[in-house]
Design a protein around this motif. Sequence first.
Motif, short mmCIF file in Angstrom:
data_model
loop_
_atom_site.label_atom_id
_atom_site.label_comp_id
_atom_site.label_asym_id
_atom_site.label_seq_id
_atom_site.Cartn_x
_atom_site.Cartn_y
_atom_site.Cartn_z
N ARG A 16 -10.94 -20.11 -87.23
CA ARG A 16 -11.54 -19.03 -88.03
C ARG A 16 -12.96 -18.73 -87.59
N THR A 20 -21.74 -15.35 -92.75
CA THR A 20 -22.43 -15.04 -94.01
C THR A 20 -23.05 -13.65 -93.83
N LYS A 236 -30.04 -14.72 -88.61
CA LYS A 236 -30.31 -13.56 -89.46
C LYS A 236 -31.63 -13.74 -90.18
#
Length: 300
Positions: A16, A20, A236
């Motif tokens: 997978r 986020t 991020k």
Amino acid sequence: MTQASSIAPEIPYVGRFAPTPSGPLHFGSLVAALASYLDAKAHKGLWLMRIEDIDPPREQPGASDTILQALEAFELFWDGKVMYQSQQNERYQDQVDQLIQAGLAYPCQCSRKQLKEYTVYPNSCRKNPPPADAECAIRLKTEGIFSIEDRIQGHCQWPMEQVGDFIIQRRDKLFAYQLAVVLDDQEQRINQVVRGYDILESTPRQLQLLKHLNLTPPTYAHIPVIVQANGQKLSKQNLAPAINSKEKHQLLLRALAALQIFPEREIQACAYSDILRWSVDQWDPSRLAMKQEIPEADLL
Ligand code: GLU
């Protein structure tokens, strides 16, 4: 034999990517997505998608869609439907309640300020339970030593007294990443986790949860993270720029270089889809053995 082929062939591979949505897809997350994609494809496995949107204050509106669109633009197509953690609260709450009932988790009213001087939780509320009506977070009890044979980082081991009891549900009732990731990997029947080295330190907490829940851990491969010249991880939070799909050919070559895959000139000149297909057979995680960081500047 490469480490990639050391996974038992009779067990169907389910991997997978679990971003986020705190910002758009940046180069570091492209490398992580590509590594888990190539590993799944090299094992003729499934590659599932999960959006880890359990922490609304950290999220950027629209980022989930932007990330998914970017992955599609880079032709990293996932299998099945996208799972959204924001839709799983009931399941998370059930498990938290069961852990409390089983005596494996407990309410904690300690504030961040009270714990400022500790690196490991001092078990205050485990020893002295708070009053029943107090506003509390929920902590998981930890004990023993956990270890994994990481396919890239090798043997890793953690004594839980150095990790400490940790929060699985916050005082504001939001669920912690550690809880959600473990429950959803099980729900999606994930048996192979390929993710960034920066998450390695979360692994013992996840192993402890798996043990309390009587669940089988997946196999792990923690790939090196891309770091900037100042040594900071591209992330991020550090406002790493979004990748531009107009440069997808060049970005694929750079991401492959980060994964130690170096196509010759004639392959480089092929169409994007052909390079991506070609790289599945080239993927060999043993080339990343024990590497924790890759400087972005080395990939120019
Ligand atoms: N959601 C995490 C991230 O974006 C990844 C979690 C995982 O792969 O276990 O960094």
